[in-house]
Structures are given as structure tokens and as C-alpha cells.
Design a protein around this motif. Structure first.
Motif, PDB file in Angstrom:
ATOM      1  N   ASP A 327       0.842  -1.188   0.000  1.00  0.00           N
ATOM      2  CA  ASP A 327       0.000   0.000   0.000  1.00  0.00           C
ATOM      3  C   ASP A 327       0.885   1.248   0.000  1.00  0.00           C
ATOM      4  N   ILE A 328       0.309   2.390  -0.415  1.00  0.00           N
ATOM      5  CA  ILE A 328       1.070   3.646  -0.433  1.00  0.00           C
ATOM      6  C   ILE A 328       0.864   4.436   0.859  1.00  0.00           C
ATOM      7  N   GLY A 329      -0.392   4.617   1.259  1.00  0.00           N
ATOM      8  CA  GLY A 329      -0.699   5.418   2.449  1.00  0.00           C
ATOM      9  C   GLY A 329      -0.536   4.603   3.710  1.00  0.00           C
ATOM     10  N   LEU A 330       0.691   4.531   4.223  1.00  0.00           N
ATOM     11  CA  LEU A 330       0.993   3.714   5.394  1.00  0.00           C
ATOM     12  C   LEU A 330       1.467   4.585   6.551  1.00  0.00           C
ATOM     13  N   PRO A 331       1.199   4.168   7.783  1.00  0.00           N
ATOM     14  CA  PRO A 331       1.754   4.906   8.932  1.00  0.00           C
ATOM     15  C   PRO A 331       3.233   4.613   9.096  1.00  0.00           C
ATOM     16  N   GLY A 332       3.932   5.515   9.710  1.00  0.00           N
ATOM     17  CA  GLY A 332       5.364   5.318   9.948  1.00  0.00           C
ATOM     18  C   GLY A 332       6.192   5.669   8.738  1.00  0.00           C
ATOM     19  N   MET A 333       6.120   4.861   7.702  1.00  0.00           N
ATOM     20  CA  MET A 333       6.781   5.112   6.413  1.00  0.00           C
ATOM     21  C   MET A 333       5.738   4.898   5.336  1.00  0.00           C
ATOM     22  N   ASN A 334       5.687   5.820   4.351  1.00  0.00           N
ATOM     23  CA  ASN A 334       4.724   5.600   3.271  1.00  0.00           C
ATOM     24  C   ASN A 334       5.252   4.540   2.308  1.00  0.00           C
ATOM     25  N   GLY A 335       4.385   4.112   1.401  1.00  0.00           N
ATOM     26  CA  GLY A 335       4.732   3.019   0.500  1.00  0.00           C
ATOM     27  C   GLY A 335       5.927   3.318  -0.382  1.00  0.00           C
ATOM     28  N   TYR A 336       6.073   4.570  -0.809  1.00  0.00           N
ATOM     29  CA  TYR A 336       7.224   4.937  -1.638  1.00  0.00           C
ATOM     30  C   TYR A 336       8.525   4.727  -0.859  1.00  0.00           C
ATOM     31  N   GLU A 337       8.532   5.160   0.397  1.00  0.00           N
ATOM     32  CA  GLU A 337       9.728   5.024   1.228  1.00  0.00           C
ATOM     33  C   GLU A 337      10.034   3.558   1.512  1.00  0.00           C
ATOM     34  N   VAL A 338       8.964   2.790   1.759  1.00  0.00           N
ATOM     35  CA  VAL A 338       9.148   1.362   2.029  1.00  0.00           C
ATOM     36  C   VAL A 338       9.724   0.662   0.803  1.00  0.00           C
ATOM     37  N   CYS A 339       9.197   0.986  -0.370  1.00  0.00           N
ATOM     38  CA  CYS A 339       9.664   0.366  -1.602  1.00  0.00           C
ATOM     39  C   CYS A 339      11.145   0.669  -1.833  1.00  0.00           C
ATOM     40  N   LYS A 340      11.529   1.913  -1.637  1.00  0.00           N
ATOM     41  CA  LYS A 340      12.933   2.282  -1.819  1.00  0.00           C
ATOM     42  C   LYS A 340      13.828   1.548  -0.831  1.00  0.00           C
ATOM     43  N   ALA A 341      13.345   1.406   0.424  1.00  0.00           N
ATOM     44  CA  ALA A 341      14.134   0.707   1.438  1.00  0.00           C
ATOM     45  C   ALA A 341      14.296  -0.765   1.087  1.00  0.00           C
ATOM     46  N   ILE A 342      13.211  -1.377   0.602  1.00  0.00           N
ATOM     47  CA  ILE A 342      13.281  -2.795   0.216  1.00  0.00           C
ATOM     48  C   ILE A 342      14.214  -2.977  -0.977  1.00  0.00           C
ATOM     49  N   ARG A 343      14.137  -2.066  -1.936  1.00  0.00           N
ATOM     50  CA  ARG A 343      15.013  -2.151  -3.107  1.00  0.00           C
ATOM     51  C   ARG A 343      16.487  -1.980  -2.719  1.00  0.00           C
ATOM     52  N   GLY A 344      16.724  -1.366  -1.577  1.00  0.00           N
ATOM     53  CA  GLY A 344      18.098  -1.182  -1.125  1.00  0.00           C
ATOM     54  C   GLY A 344      18.743  -2.444  -0.610  1.00  0.00           C
ATOM     55  N   GLU A 345      17.927  -3.491  -0.389  1.00  0.00           N
ATOM     56  CA  GLU A 345      18.445  -4.775   0.066  1.00  0.00           C
ATOM     57  C   GLU A 345      18.776  -5.632  -1.156  1.00  0.00           C
ATOM     58  N   ALA A 346      19.955  -6.217  -1.184  1.00  0.00           N
ATOM     59  CA  ALA A 346      20.386  -7.000  -2.340  1.00  0.00           C
ATOM     60  C   ALA A 346      19.415  -8.132  -2.659  1.00  0.00           C
ATOM     61  N   GLU A 347      18.839  -8.741  -1.615  1.00  0.00           N
ATOM     62  CA  GLU A 347      17.938  -9.875  -1.815  1.00  0.00           C
ATOM     63  C   GLU A 347      16.696  -9.508  -2.606  1.00  0.00           C
ATOM     64  N   PHE A 348      16.264  -8.226  -2.513  1.00  0.00           N
ATOM     65  CA  PHE A 348      14.976  -7.841  -3.077  1.00  0.00           C
ATOM     66  C   PHE A 348      15.080  -6.911  -4.291  1.00  0.00           C
ATOM     67  N   GLN A 349      16.269  -6.792  -4.846  1.00  0.00           N
ATOM     68  CA  GLN A 349      16.425  -5.870  -5.970  1.00  0.00           C
ATOM     69  C   GLN A 349      15.603  -6.299  -7.185  1.00  0.00           C
ATOM     70  N   ASP A 350      15.359  -7.593  -7.347  1.00  0.00           N
ATOM     71  CA  ASP A 350      14.589  -8.084  -8.491  1.00  0.00           C
ATOM     72  C   ASP A 350      13.219  -8.634  -8.090  1.00  0.00           C
ATOM     73  N   THR A 351      12.841  -8.483  -6.828  1.00  0.00           N
ATOM     74  CA  THR A 351      11.537  -8.991  -6.373  1.00  0.00           C
ATOM     75  C   THR A 351      10.411  -8.106  -6.913  1.00  0.00           C
ATOM     76  N   PRO A 352       9.403  -8.686  -7.550  1.00  0.00           N
ATOM     77  CA  PRO A 352       8.276  -7.859  -8.016  1.00  0.00           C
ATOM     78  C   PRO A 352       7.572  -7.182  -6.835  1.00  0.00           C
ATOM     79  N   ILE A 353       7.424  -5.868  -6.923  1.00  0.00           N
ATOM     80  CA  ILE A 353       6.700  -5.111  -5.892  1.00  0.00           C
ATOM     81  C   ILE A 353       5.525  -4.424  -6.576  1.00  0.00           C
ATOM     82  N   ILE A 354       4.331  -4.702  -6.084  1.00  0.00           N
ATOM     83  CA  ILE A 354       3.096  -4.209  -6.709  1.00  0.00           C
ATOM     84  C   ILE A 354       2.423  -3.214  -5.771  1.00  0.00           C
ATOM     85  N   ALA A 355       2.201  -2.004  -6.254  1.00  0.00           N
ATOM     86  CA  ALA A 355       1.448  -1.017  -5.476  1.00  0.00           C
ATOM     87  C   ALA A 355      -0.033  -1.338  -5.585  1.00  0.00           C
TER      88      ALA A 355
END
Length: 395
Positions: A327-355
């Protein structure tokens, strides 16, 4: 002195007349606002009532012999409710210049096919017969596929609403000089002569909305005109009078056929779908997260849900998902921030992320792409659409 007094009195009279006109305009605007709010409440309750009734019946007797018909009816009403909300938002965006067209060279027959598919539930619901007459030659226009299909679908929906059950609806296209001409006809209630120039005005109604269950909000035709004019075209309405049906004509500039070129198949993400996928669902609404998880389980996958943006990254590290629904509208960190953080992990650079989010404007989709999302789905997400996206995740 006399002439000065006369001039002052004339100015005062003119100012009084102007104030009266302004007061009348305010009263008219207030009346139209009240009528619109009353109509909006009516139109929202119209699909909600059968949804409520159908749910009550299924709760009392889930195995009723009418269960299949009830579910189909509820699906149609939900589609109608979503379309109503989308039209409301779109007419506001267009009026404020917040819609950007994504233009390309398009085939008219594909636009017509898409519009007819979108309007088919309403046409079939009225037991109408739709006749489509296409030219033998392929006709091309430059425009936004989604918006042109939307404009044409709105005309078809309008015909279905204002045509008694079992009516005839026609869709006709041809070239006319430098333009493509698309006509939608029906044998419905028609348009009074004095209303034909007004039907494209926002909140305009052919007749009193209280006298018709399908009258709508008076925004569909206004949206048609705005979208068509954004494409350099025009739209007009004609009727011989009440009870004689209506004819709506769209004219769009013809475009040259695109050059023939080799097309490159789009790359697909390497995620195997011959097994159950592990899906991390991140949504601050537990009901949405759980029902989305049930949908995933229903099509053979497993899920884990978290409801806070800050928890999403830790959950991904421990769960090792094959796909992430975020989701995009999240408490704490919004979805954009979460997506960027997940993409920063080597394990998840190619994991499909769907908004999957209620934020569905063009700019929201652009921000999602910039943040690293692979797909953007606007809530409510139908199961069929979710299946289509998952089907693209494998070669």
C-alpha cells in the motif's frame, strides 16, 4: 448639479442591478449544490442497496439456488459504484487541468472494442441489443487509449441508462475527410429540443433525477466533452424530441498509420508460477490485507500481512517473499519510502513489488515507478486483475 445627481442615481441603479444578479447567481449555485448533493446521495445508495440486500441474503442462506445470480448482481453493482467515483474524480481533474494525456497512434476499432467491453455489463443489464458497424479500412487517431475508450464508454453507458429495457443501441464509425466520425445511437427517451445544447454541461439532467432510477449525476457527458476536446475533437448531441431516441457524434482528427517496425517483446520478471508464491501483503487496513490474502489463497498462493510501513522491511527479511503487495498510504513510512528501502536490500532488488492503493492519479503512478514499483493497481483491486498481473510475472 442636476446632471451630477442623475449620473449618481444611474450608477446606484446599475450597482443595485448588478448586486441582484450576483445574489440570484449565488442562489442558483446554492440550489444546484443542494440538488447535486441530493443526487449524489441517491446515486451512491442505488448500488449500495442491492449490495446490502444481496449480502444479507447470502449470509442467511449461502447455498441458496440464487447465490450465483446474487454474486453476479453484486459484482455489477460494485463496478457501477467504482465507475461513479472514478467519473467524479476524473471530471474534477480534467476541470483543473490535472490529467495528462499519454498519446500514441491508435486504431479506432481497438478503442471501440475496449469501450464496448467496459459498457457490456450495463448494456446486458438492460437487455439491450448493441450493433457495431465498423469500416473495412483501419482508421487511426492520435490519442490516449484509456481516455478515448472512457469517453466512448460513457456515451454507451448513457444510451443504456436512458433506453427502456430491450432497446437498440448502435455504434458506428467512418472516415469523413480529415476526421474519424463515431456515432452512438439509441431508441430511448430522447432529448427535449431545449436541452440538446445543455446535456454536456456539468450536472445537467435530461429530466428530473427523482423521476428516473438511472438518471446519474450529470457528469458522464460533461467528461466526454472535456476528454474529446483535449484530443482536438468535438462532440454533439441530436434528438428529434422526447421518445425518439438520441444520437451522439464524436469527431476526432485522423492520423497517419504508424510505420511498420519490429516489435520487441516486453521483458517479464523471472518468478516461477508453477508453485505457490509467497506474497507479503502490506496494508494498514487489516480488513483489506486479510481479504486480499484470502483472494491470494483462493488462486493458490500463500501470504503474510503486516500493517505498518516500518514493519514491512523486517517482515520481508524474515518471510523472503516472492512478490510484495504494498500500500502507499501507510503509517510510519509511506509506500514509496518502504519500496525504496526494500530495493536497497540485495535480496529484493529483483523482487516484483506491486502497489495496491487508493491513490490512482497519473502522478501517483509516476511516483510509484520512480520509487521502484513494478506495477500499480488502484483499489478496489478485482481478483481478475490481480490474476492478470501475477500471470505476467513469469516467462
Amino acid at each position: 448639479m442636476f446632471f451630477e445627481l442623475y449620473r449618481q442615481r444611474q450608477q446606484i441603479a446599475a450597482q443595485r442591478d448588478e448586486l441582484q444578479l450576483q445574489a440570484e447567481a449565488l442562489r442558483d449555485a446554492d440550489r444546484r449544490k443542494d440538488e447535486f448533493l441530493a443526487t449524489l446521495a441517491h446515486e451512491l445508495r442505488t448500488p449500495l442497496a442491492p449490495l446490502r440486500n444481496g449480502l444479507d441474503i447470502l449470509q442467511r442462506n449461502p447455498n441458496s439456488e440464487n447465490a450465483g445470480d446474487l454474486r453476479n448482481m453484486m459484482d455489477r453493482q460494485l463496478v457501477h459504484l467504482v465507475r461513479l467515483i472514478d467519473d467524479l474524480l476524473d471530471v474534477s481533474r480534467v476541470s483543473k487541468g490535472k490529467i495528462e494525456l499519454r498519446k500514441e497512434i491508435l486504431r479506432i476499432d481497438e478503442i471501440i472494442r475496449s469501450a464496448a467491453e467496459s459498457s457490456r455489463p450495463l448494456i446486458d443489464g438492460g437487455n439491450h441489443r448493441l450493433t457495431i458497424d465498423m469500416p473495412a479500412d483501419v482508421l487511426w487517431v492520435e490519442g490516449d487509449q484509456v481516455r478515448l475508450s472512457q469517453a466512448l464508454s460513457n456515451l454507451l453507458n448513457n444510451a443504456a441508462k436512458y433506453t427502456p429495457a430491450g432497446g437498440q443501441i448502435g455504434l458506428f464509425a467512418k472516415s469523413d475527410g480529415h476526421h474519424v466520425v463515431i456515432r452512438v445511437t439509441d431508441n430511448g427517451v430522447g432529448i427535449p429540443e431545449g436541452m440538446q445544447a445543455e446535456v454536456f454541461q456539468l450536472f445537467s439532467q435530461i429530466d428530473d433525477h427523482k423521476q428516473r432510477s438511472q438518471g446519474g449525476l450529470g457528469i458522464g457527458l460533461a467528461l466526454v466533452r472535456q476528454l474529446v476536446e483535449m484530443h482536438g475533437g468535438s462532440v454533439d448531441a441530436y434528438s428529434a424530441g422526447p421518445g425518439t431516441g438520441s444520437r451522439f457524434t464524436i469527431r476526432l482528427p485522423l492520423a497517419a498509420a504508424p510505420p511498420v517496425s519490429d516489435t520487441v517483446a516486453p521483458q517479464r520478471l523471472e518468478v516461477p508460477n508453477n508453485r505457490s508464491l509467497r506474497v507479503l501483503v502490506v496494508d494498514d487496513n487489516p480488513i483489506i490485507a486479510d481479504t486480499l490474502g484470502m483472494m491470494l489463497e483462493d488462486i493458490g498462493h500463500e501470504f503474510e500481512a503486516v500493517h505498518d510501513g516500518r514493519m514491512a522491511l523486517d517482515a520481508a527479511r524474515h518471510y523472503h517473499p516472492d512478490v510484495i503487495l504494498l500500500d502507499i498510504g501507510l503509517p510510519g513510512m509511506n509506500g514509496y519510502e518502504v519500496c525504496k528501502a526494500i530495493r536497497g536490500e540485495a535480496e529484493f532488488q529483483d523482487t516484483p513489488i506491486i502497489a495496491q492503493t487508493g491513490w490512482g492519479q497519473d502522478r501517483d503512478k509516476e511516483l510509484a515507478t520512480e520509487a521502484g514499483f513494478n506495477f500499480h493497481l488502484t483499489k478496489p483491486v478485482p481478483l481478475e486483475q490481480l490474476q492478470k498481473v501475477f500471470a505476467t510475472l513469469s516467462p
